[in-house]
Design a protein around this motif. Structure first.
Motif, PDB file in Angstrom:
ATOM      1  N   ALA A  67       0.824  -1.207   0.000  1.00 60.43           N
ATOM      2  CA  ALA A  67       0.000   0.000   0.000  1.00 60.43           C
ATOM      3  C   ALA A  67       0.858   1.257   0.000  1.00 60.43           C
ATOM      4  CB  ALA A  67      -0.937  -0.005   1.208  1.00 60.43           C
ATOM      5  N   VAL A  68       1.948   1.235   0.787  1.00 60.59           N
ATOM      6  CA  VAL A  68       2.840   2.395   0.873  1.00 60.59           C
ATOM      7  C   VAL A  68       3.503   2.660  -0.475  1.00 60.59           C
ATOM      8  CG1 VAL A  68       4.981   3.251   1.886  1.00 60.59           C
ATOM      9  CG2 VAL A  68       3.250   2.204   3.349  1.00 60.59           C
ATOM     10  N   VAL A  69       4.010   1.623  -1.108  1.00 62.02           N
ATOM     11  CA  VAL A  69       4.679   1.778  -2.406  1.00 62.02           C
ATOM     12  C   VAL A  69       3.684   2.221  -3.474  1.00 62.02           C
ATOM     13  CG1 VAL A  69       5.861   0.542  -4.261  1.00 62.02           C
ATOM     14  CG2 VAL A  69       6.546   0.167  -1.881  1.00 62.02           C
ATOM     15  N   THR A 121      15.028   3.919  -6.706  1.00 57.58           N
ATOM     16  CA  THR A 121      15.727   4.779  -5.740  1.00 57.58           C
ATOM     17  C   THR A 121      14.785   5.843  -5.186  1.00 57.58           C
ATOM     18  OG1 THR A 121      17.848   4.424  -6.840  1.00 57.58           O
ATOM     19  CG2 THR A 121      17.650   6.371  -5.424  1.00 57.58           C
ATOM     20  N   GLU A 122      13.992   6.451  -6.052  1.00 52.76           N
ATOM     21  CA  GLU A 122      13.051   7.484  -5.610  1.00 52.76           C
ATOM     22  C   GLU A 122      11.970   6.906  -4.700  1.00 52.76           C
ATOM     23  OE1 GLU A 122      13.443  10.416  -9.529  1.00 52.76           O
ATOM     24  OE2 GLU A 122      11.934   8.795  -9.471  1.00 52.76           O
ATOM     25  N   ILE A 123      11.486   5.734  -5.046  1.00 51.20           N
ATOM     26  CA  ILE A 123      10.467   5.095  -4.212  1.00 51.20           C
ATOM     27  C   ILE A 123      11.052   4.757  -2.839  1.00 51.20           C
ATOM     28  CG2 ILE A 123       8.917   3.118  -3.993  1.00 51.20           C
ATOM     29  CD1 ILE A 123       8.948   2.959  -7.075  1.00 51.20           C
ATOM     30  N   THR A 124      12.288   4.264  -2.842  1.00 48.88           N
ATOM     31  CA  THR A 124      12.955   3.931  -1.578  1.00 48.88           C
ATOM     32  C   THR A 124      13.086   5.164  -0.693  1.00 48.88           C
ATOM     33  OG1 THR A 124      14.196   2.132  -2.631  1.00 48.88           O
ATOM     34  CG2 THR A 124      15.079   3.033  -0.573  1.00 48.88           C
ATOM     35  N   ARG A 125      13.467   6.279  -1.303  1.00 45.17           N
ATOM     36  CA  ARG A 125      13.640   7.509  -0.530  1.00 45.17           C
ATOM     37  C   ARG A 125      12.304   8.013   0.029  1.00 45.17           C
ATOM     38  NH1 ARG A 125      15.726  10.269  -4.189  1.00 45.17           N
ATOM     39  NH2 ARG A 125      13.922  11.509  -4.829  1.00 45.17           N
ATOM     40  N   VAL A 126      11.257   7.972  -0.762  1.00 46.18           N
ATOM     41  CA  VAL A 126       9.958   8.499  -0.344  1.00 46.18           C
ATOM     42  C   VAL A 126       9.318   7.626   0.729  1.00 46.18           C
ATOM     43  CG1 VAL A 126       7.589   8.917  -1.112  1.00 46.18           C
ATOM     44  CG2 VAL A 126       9.501   9.729  -2.489  1.00 46.18           C
ATOM     45  N   ARG A 151      15.692  -0.990  -0.271  1.00 44.29           N
ATOM     46  CA  ARG A 151      15.610  -1.202  -1.718  1.00 44.29           C
ATOM     47  C   ARG A 151      15.156  -2.632  -2.058  1.00 44.29           C
ATOM     48  NH1 ARG A 151      17.620   1.464  -6.354  1.00 44.29           N
ATOM     49  NH2 ARG A 151      17.794   0.065  -8.151  1.00 44.29           N
ATOM     50  N   PRO A 152      15.698  -3.676  -1.400  1.00 43.33           N
ATOM     51  CA  PRO A 152      15.209  -5.023  -1.713  1.00 43.33           C
ATOM     52  C   PRO A 152      13.706  -5.170  -1.476  1.00 43.33           C
ATOM     53  CG  PRO A 152      17.265  -5.149  -0.487  1.00 43.33           C
ATOM     54  CD  PRO A 152      16.836  -3.729  -0.443  1.00 43.33           C
ATOM     55  N   THR A 153      13.202  -4.540  -0.406  1.00 46.64           N
ATOM     56  CA  THR A 153      11.763  -4.598  -0.139  1.00 46.64           C
ATOM     57  C   THR A 153      10.986  -3.914  -1.252  1.00 46.64           C
ATOM     58  OG1 THR A 153      12.065  -4.658   2.258  1.00 46.64           O
ATOM     59  CG2 THR A 153       9.933  -3.885   1.451  1.00 46.64           C
ATOM     60  N   VAL A 154      11.437  -2.736  -1.661  1.00 48.27           N
ATOM     61  CA  VAL A 154      10.760  -2.003  -2.723  1.00 48.27           C
ATOM     62  C   VAL A 154      10.780  -2.798  -4.023  1.00 48.27           C
ATOM     63  CG1 VAL A 154      10.904   0.046  -4.212  1.00 48.27           C
ATOM     64  CG2 VAL A 154      11.134   0.277  -1.728  1.00 48.27           C
ATOM     65  N   GLU A 155      11.925  -3.405  -4.348  1.00 52.91           N
ATOM     66  CA  GLU A 155      12.016  -4.202  -5.569  1.00 52.91           C
ATOM     67  C   GLU A 155      11.008  -5.347  -5.563  1.00 52.91           C
ATOM     68  OE1 GLU A 155      16.078  -5.385  -5.681  1.00 52.91           O
ATOM     69  OE2 GLU A 155      16.699  -3.680  -6.908  1.00 52.91           O
ATOM     70  N   GLY A 156      10.907  -6.039  -4.429  1.00 52.21           N
ATOM     71  CA  GLY A 156       9.980  -7.157  -4.340  1.00 52.21           C
ATOM     72  C   GLY A 156       8.533  -6.712  -4.437  1.00 52.21           C
ATOM     73  N   VAL A 157       8.209  -5.612  -3.766  1.00 55.53           N
ATOM     74  CA  VAL A 157       6.838  -5.112  -3.794  1.00 55.53           C
ATOM     75  C   VAL A 157       6.460  -4.656  -5.202  1.00 55.53           C
ATOM     76  CG1 VAL A 157       5.325  -3.260  -2.991  1.00 55.53           C
ATOM     77  CG2 VAL A 157       6.744  -4.499  -1.359  1.00 55.53           C
ATOM     78  N   VAL A 158       7.358  -3.940  -5.864  1.00 54.47           N
ATOM     79  CA  VAL A 158       7.065  -3.443  -7.206  1.00 54.47           C
ATOM     80  C   VAL A 158       6.830  -4.604  -8.167  1.00 54.47           C
ATOM     81  CG1 VAL A 158       8.064  -2.267  -9.220  1.00 54.47           C
ATOM     82  CG2 VAL A 158       8.201  -1.218  -6.951  1.00 54.47           C
ATOM     83  N   GLU A 159       7.632  -5.643  -8.074  1.00 57.17           N
ATOM     84  CA  GLU A 159       7.424  -6.803  -8.944  1.00 57.17           C
ATOM     85  C   GLU A 159       6.060  -7.431  -8.696  1.00 57.17           C
ATOM     86  OE1 GLU A 159       9.216  -7.752 -11.497  1.00 57.17           O
ATOM     87  OE2 GLU A 159      10.531  -6.039 -11.084  1.00 57.17           O
ATOM     88  N   GLY A 160       5.669  -7.494  -7.414  1.00 50.11           N
ATOM     89  CA  GLY A 160       4.351  -8.035  -7.106  1.00 50.11           C
ATOM     90  C   GLY A 160       3.223  -7.176  -7.650  1.00 50.11           C
TER      91      GLY A 160
END
Length: 385
Positions: free
Chosen positions: A18-20, A33-38, A43-52
């Motif tokens: 939901a956050v991403v 990188t921008e998503i991680t900062r916001v 970064r690994p969490t963001v990568e996994g969430v985005v793929e999902g």
């Protein structure tokens, strides 16, 4: 739509999704990188969430041309929220017309449609006309019915949480109608039914004259006026969903009905004949003395009814809307009357949305439902407790 990343993800993963997703929706395009900062996530969490989210169809990776990248070397991957991944409908059911507004998941209006309907039409006839409007709108927009994620409906009457009309005197065969259940047969998604004045209040707060205030009253002027109100940015329905039913105030010792007040003859107007009301207002503007006297009686009653509501709620703003083209004549008497009674009189303004207010508010109702589901958005103006 509820399963953001497939399977049965943990609560933490749902929250991260939901956050991403919320961060991506707020940006046209964003890199990892921008998503991680916001978001503050790793970064690994963001990568996994985005793929999902990509697998769920809610996010897409943009190509270099779409992102406008012109740098040499391999550009950073950019992603965007797919507002076209689903669609929403806002429906209005009124005495003289039914209307629909279609949007994407960002609330961007993609099309509108309406049809006139007789004030004497049965419930079945009215709903069939509404289904025709929806079918025509979806066909013209090229949107499949299966793409709909939520449908909001604005209807006259006191509406239960499940969409049943507990009391509805403005439309034939409306009291006791299981409106929500009837409409859910036509849609394979949540259908949320709301009182029309409440929906109009939500619309004005979203796209109208009340965008800058969280404490406001919307008055849907008519022979049986109603009102919707926001308190602290939240829609106030009352214990039984009957908050704002100012059309019944004449029962409290003032038995003269609005249809009698607006009559220019010895016979009262028909309670559902809004066209006759519009004619009275038109004759008054042309200088007809009997019509002017009728309009003055009507305005005074409306002013007193609104004043009673304002004294109870103390809003910052009162918005007046409805069917009559002469409603601007209400503003000065209303402001003058409120100044007599209120320590801090509210601002008074005409609706900016006109006849589109109810369908627009119903659309916002549907959008709030999807936002609460997808983005864990709290404090929406229509959320039911």
């Amino acid at each position: 739509m509820g399963q953001l990343t497939g399977g049965d993800p943990s609560l933490l993963r749902r929250i991260n999704s939901a956050v991403v997703l919320h961060a991506l929706r707020a940006a046209d395009l964003a890199t990892l990188t921008e998503i991680t900062r916001v978001t503050g996530l790793s970064r690994p969490t963001v990568e996994g969430v985005v793929e999902g989210l990509i697998e769920a169809g809610l996010v897409v990776e943009s190509d270099a041309e779409e992102s406008g990248a012109r740098r040499q070397g391999r550009p950073a991957r950019k992603f965007r929220f797919r507002a076209e991944a689903g669609h929403l409908l806002g429906l209005e059911i009124g005495p003289h017309r039914v209307a629909a507004a279609l949007s994407d998941l960002d609330g961007k209006i993609l099309g509108t449609a309406s049809k006139d309907v007789s004030e004497a039409a049965s419930a079945d006839e009215r709903l069939e006309k509404l289904r025709t409007v929806v079918a025509d709108l979806l066909r013209r927009a090229g949107i499949a019915r299966s793409s709909l994620r939520a449908v909001g409906v604005g209807s006259p009457g006191i509406v239960e949480v499940d969409g049943t009309v507990r009391l509805g005197t403005a439309l034939p065969e409306w009291t006791g109608l299981q409106l929500g259940e009837r409409l859910r047969r036509s849609f394979k998604c949540p259908v949320l039914v709301e009182n029309d004045a409440n929906a109009a209040a939500v619309a004005e707060h979203w796209k109208g004259v009340a965008t800058d205030t969280d404490d406001m009253v919307f008055v849907l002027a008519g022979l049986s006026p109603g009102a919707g109100s926001l308190i602290g940015g939240r829609l106030h329905r009352g214990y039984g969903g009957a908050a704002g039913e100012i059309g019944a105030l004449h029962l409290l010792g003032r038995e003269v009905t609005p249809e009698t007040l607006l009559s220019t003859t010895d016979e009262p107007l028909h309670p559902l004949d809004e066209h006759a009301v519009a004619e009275v207002f038109a004759h008054a503007r042309e200088g007809d003395e009997r019509a002017q006297a009728a309009v003055e009686r009507f305005i005074q009653r409306l002013v007193h009814d609104v004043a009673a509501l304002v004294l109870a709620l103390d809003p910052e703003l009162v918005v007046v809307g409805g069917w009559a083209a002469g409603l601007d004549g209400v503003l000065e008497p209303l402001h003058r009357e409120l100044a007599r009674y209120c320590l801090r009189p509210p601002r008074v303004a005409l609706s900016l949305l006109g006849e589109a207010a109810v369908a627009t508010g119903a659309l916002r109702l549907a959008l709030d439902h999807v936002e609460e589901e997808l983005f864990a958005v709290e404090g929406t103006v229509t959320a039911r407790r």
